[in-house]
Design an enzyme around this catalytic site. Structure first.
Site, mmCIF file in Angstrom:
data_model
loop_
_atom_site.group_PDB
_atom_site.id
_atom_site.type_symbol
_atom_site.label_atom_id
_atom_site.label_comp_id
_atom_site.label_asym_id
_atom_site.label_seq_id
_atom_site.Cartn_x
_atom_site.Cartn_y
_atom_site.Cartn_z
ATOM 1 N N TRP A 168 0.831 -1.208 0.000
ATOM 2 C CA TRP A 168 0.000 0.000 0.000
ATOM 3 C C TRP A 168 0.866 1.259 0.000
ATOM 4 C CZ3 TRP A 168 -1.619 -4.561 2.057
ATOM 5 C CH2 TRP A 168 -2.919 -4.982 1.758
ATOM 6 N N HIS B 293 -13.697 -1.872 1.326
ATOM 7 C CA HIS B 293 -12.849 -3.034 1.581
ATOM 8 C C HIS B 293 -13.576 -4.230 0.975
ATOM 9 C CE1 HIS B 293 -10.005 -5.750 3.091
ATOM 10 N NE2 HIS B 293 -10.739 -6.236 4.061
ATOM 11 N N ASP C 231 -11.408 -13.448 4.696
ATOM 12 C CA ASP C 231 -10.717 -12.258 4.199
ATOM 13 C C ASP C 231 -9.229 -12.570 4.117
ATOM 14 O OD1 ASP C 231 -9.708 -9.747 3.667
ATOM 15 O OD2 ASP C 231 -10.873 -8.722 5.220
ATOM 16 N N ASN D 49 -19.650 -2.089 11.782
ATOM 17 C CA ASN D 49 -20.488 -1.487 12.831
ATOM 18 C C ASN D 49 -19.821 -0.440 13.724
ATOM 19 O OD1 ASN D 49 -23.185 -2.766 12.794
ATOM 20 N ND2 ASN D 49 -21.977 -4.632 12.965
ATOM 21 N N ASP E 164 -18.239 3.028 15.343
ATOM 22 C CA ASP E 164 -18.643 4.434 15.319
ATOM 23 C C ASP E 164 -17.420 5.281 15.001
ATOM 24 O OD1 ASP E 164 -21.333 4.028 16.120
ATOM 25 O OD2 ASP E 164 -20.604 3.597 18.130
ATOM 26 N N GLU F 215 -30.694 0.368 10.391
ATOM 27 C CA GLU F 215 -30.224 1.305 11.405
ATOM 28 C C GLU F 215 -31.416 1.825 12.206
ATOM 29 O OE1 GLU F 215 -27.095 2.058 11.987
ATOM 30 O OE2 GLU F 215 -25.949 1.827 10.137
ATOM 31 N N GLU G 234 -31.758 -4.101 15.603
ATOM 32 C CA GLU G 234 -30.386 -3.584 15.596
ATOM 33 C C GLU G 234 -29.930 -3.308 17.022
ATOM 34 O OE1 GLU G 234 -27.621 0.173 14.197
ATOM 35 O OE2 GLU G 234 -29.654 0.445 14.937
ATOM 36 N N TYR H 71 -7.580 4.729 -0.947
ATOM 37 C CA TYR H 71 -8.833 4.133 -0.483
ATOM 38 C C TYR H 71 -8.725 3.605 0.944
ATOM 39 C CZ TYR H 71 -7.559 -0.845 -0.746
ATOM 40 O OH TYR H 71 -7.014 -2.082 -0.519
#
Length: 701
Positions: free
Chosen positions: A228, A322, A345, A385, A387, A437, A442, A532
């Site tokens: 990267w 991603h 992943d 998820n 914040d 949301e 949720e 990105y």
């Protein structure tokens, strides 16, 4: 009398591979799927009599042994052995037609077949049989009931990987090419390299986890080396791949990591590997994906007084997108309810159990907040998820101080995307990963997740804590809502003109208030170029305005960046570059603060492909690739990459510089070697534009 000997073995390849959906593999050997019968014809030197002994011996691995289960000796009509069985379909003079059914949980890999008659052992030519997972077999844990889904997730060798930004999603055509020459052999080499036990080779959970580790080169000299840095001179830039085939072929030939990849390359290659081995698989892109290094479900973003994002302080990052993979299987190792899609992943982000591997993590566990379930569910949960908390960094008396100026609870994990089944369009699968949301489900899911993840209090990273100002209580409420301000302050960031390289970047920040009163709003805005991965690469410009709003009203403040301010930076950057706009607004009368950021991608003129709609097998046809430079800037060092599976081998054409208004036309001669719908993928790259892709399909009859 003459002792019984085998004179020939026919693997009836065309008949078997059609039945097993393996006729696409470009390989001499027989490829079959487990749990499903295949036929073998054995020719003998004389007729088979009742006292004769005939057995088929299947051996897997270096030194197959019966007591280890790696050598199976099967006799016709005998009780099944480890779930394998063999029966005599018909005898015709010296010819015997045998049907072999492997166990639906057999170890996946390469089996050597020998035929034993009495004391004689016959080793057939091409006697290595490749055994794969079987989504068509109800007793296989990778069974997928829907035929259209199997066509897409197992057999489709082309597709799209979605990149760009949440408000400007780009479909990158990608050749998975799981049937191409040496790709299956490369996958078998990876299976051997994984050192999985025979028992683990039966299980797609172990196999997919091992493959997520082996597709990156970290800690096992696997397939692709991540980079990267923006410096790719001793390898291929991650932007320059249009498929997995070249990468896997090169790896198989050299057994050394191929340079270089970023997340979509890892996901593209892992998708090829899983489909090749017979596990249904799809590429999944998440926009605004969190890379939460300490799994506290919080990402801290640090801004200077001009509103520019600072790289140096942020250990966490939000990636504009991603890409990972979902693989389909039953999870017999977990409590009931977590079968179906599992996230894996292969981008090396964090170590899991001492290796760069991730998953399989049940997508349902992410949705329900069951983040204690294997494997790596906390990490995947945080990716979609977390914040985002904004901190303003000010120098006060020579010391840096941190002020919390905003928080977003719904900014992460948006527009989760994959290619739709049987169609060339994007399907939004956010609902498979998250409840809507603000819904009751949720909230329940989040409370569940928080009971397994200890979120830290509302302070910046340790070490900064002593300088925190005016933050009030340090504990965080369980379910965070975006702050509701006294003035109903709201920010929107948009572009007012197309974002074309060489043109001014014309954007606007709209400030809104909705409650009665006269409000004075201080607005700071900044524009930066970033990779990105969220790493800022260049500061382009800032604005600072004070505006007056009354009651329910709004004002649009322009933010304009001249070409000279960014074109040099853009041309020098190698990689997926986005435009980042950050706005900070503060209402003087109430001290309300709000921070908002938006990423946008550049827009490019199209590349077009001209070729016939249909063509005939082995008959050449011409394909023209055309590009008109409609930008106000010369595109330097242009390269055109073209690949068409089954019609045209991957080739790179140097195109030099293309001046504004000039038209580039390249013609290639295609030779179709396989039937059905085939696609040409073309991609143009230059210093100024990092990649314009296009594709066109042709039906080969």
């Amino acid at each position: 009398e003459t002792s019984l000997k085998v004179t020939e073995v026919d693997f009836l390849k065309s008949q078997n591979t059609q039945q097993h959906h393996t006729d696409g593999y470009n390989i001499e050997n027989l490829v079959v799927r487990r749990g499903q019968p295949f036929l073998v014809q054995v020719n003998l030197n004389r007729e088979l009599r009742s006292g004769d002994k005939l057995s088929l011996r299947f051996g897997i691995g270096e030194n197959p042994m019966k007591n280890r289960g790696s050598l199976l000796s099967l006799k016709p009509e005998q009780e099944d052995l480890n779930g394998w069985k063999i029966s005599m379909v018909k005898k015709n003079g010296k010819e015997c037609l045998l049907s072999v059914t492997s166990a639906p949980n057999a170890a996946v890999g390469k089996y050597n077949l020998h035929v034993k008659t009495g004391t004689h052992l016959y080793k057939p030519q091409n006697g290595v049989i490749y055994l794969l997972f079987n989504p068509w077999c109800e007793d296989d844990v990778v069974y997928m009931a829907d035929e259209a889904q199997r066509e897409e997730y197992v057999l489709n060798d082309t597709g799209y990987i979605y990149t760009g930004s949440a408000n400007s999603i780009y479909d990158k055509p990608w050749n998975f090419g799981q049937f191409e020459e040496f790709v299956l052999d490369a996958c078998m080499y990876l299976l051997d390299k994984s050192k999985l036990s025979l028992t683990d080779r039966r299980n797609p959970v172990s196999v997919s986890r091992a493959m997520s580790a082996l597709v990156n080169s970290n800690d096992d000299s696997g397939v692709v080396m991540g980079n990267w840095s923006g410096n790719y001179f001793n390898g291929t830039s991650p932007m320059d791949w249009i498929g997995s085939v070249t990468i896997l072929q090169k790896y198989y030939k050299t057994k050394k990591p191929v340079r270089y990849g970023q997340c979509w390359v890892f996901a593209g290659v892992l998708n090829t590997v899983m489909r090749c081995l017979g596990v249904p698989s799809r590429c999944v892109s998440t926009f605004e994906a969190a890379h939460d290094t300490d799994e506290n479900l919080r990402l801290d973003v640090y801004l200077n007084e001009k509103g520019e994002k600072l790289n140096s302080l942020s250990l966490d990052s939000t990636w504009n997108f991603h890409v990972w993979n979902d693989v389909w299987m039953k999870r017999t190792d977990l409590p009931a309810g977590f079968d179906g899609w599992q996230a894996i992943d292969s981008t090396p982000q964090e170590q899991s159990q001492g290796r760069f591997q991730c998953g399989p993590c049940p997508v349902k566990a992410v949705r329900e907040g069951d983040v204690y379930l294997l494997y790596d569910s906390k990490f995947v949960y945080a990716e979609v998820n977390a914040d985002r908390v904004y901190w303003l960094v000010k120098k006060v008396n020579g010391k840096q101080k941190y002020y919390k100026i905003g928080m977003e609870t719904q900014a992460i994990g948006k527009n989760i995307s994959t290619k739709a089944v049987g169609q060339s369009r994007r399907e939004d699968i956010t609902r498979e990963y998250k409840y809507p949301e603000g819904s009751r489900e949720e909230r329940t899911s989040m409370e569940r997740a928080y009971s397994f993840i200890r979120p830290s209090g509302m302070v910046p990273r340790s070490g900064y804590a002593s300088t925190v100002q005016a933050l009030g209580g340090s504990t965080q409420p369980l379910v965070l809502k975006d702050p509701v301000t006294k003035t109903g302050l709201h920010l929107e960031i948009t572009n007012t003109e197309a974002l074309l390289p060489g043109n001014p970047l014309e954007m606007a920040i709209t400030v809104k208030t909705s409650t009665p009163g006269n409000w004075t709003v201080d607005l700071i805005g900044s524009c930066q170029l970033q990779y990105y991965t969220g790493k800022v690469q260049a500061n382009l410009g800032t604005i600072k305005e004070t505006i007056n709003l009354e009651g329910n009203s709004e004002m649009q403040i322009p933010l304009k960046i001249a070409p000279d301010a960014y074109m040099k930076a853009l041309a020098s950057l190698e990689g997926e570059v986005l435009i980042l706009v950050t706005a900070i607004a503060e209402v003087k009368e109430t001290n309300d603060k709000l921070t908002k950021e938006t990423s946008m991608r550049f827009e490019y003129p199209p590349v077009t492909v001209q070729m016939p709609e249909t063509a005939i097998l082995y008959n050449d046809f011409t394909c023209a690739i055309i590009f008109k430079n409609m930008l106000n800037v010369t595109l330097e060092n242009c390269k055109l990459l073209v690949e068409g599976l089954g019609i045209f081998k991957m080739t790179t054409f140097e195109q030099g510089d293309i001046m504004p208004g000039r038209i580039m036309k390249s013609e290639v001669i295609c030779t179709p070697t396989r039937l059905g719908e085939k696609k040409i993928i073309a991609k143009l790259i230059s210093n100024q534009i990092k990649g314009i892709s296009t594709e066109k399909a042709v039906i080969i009859t």
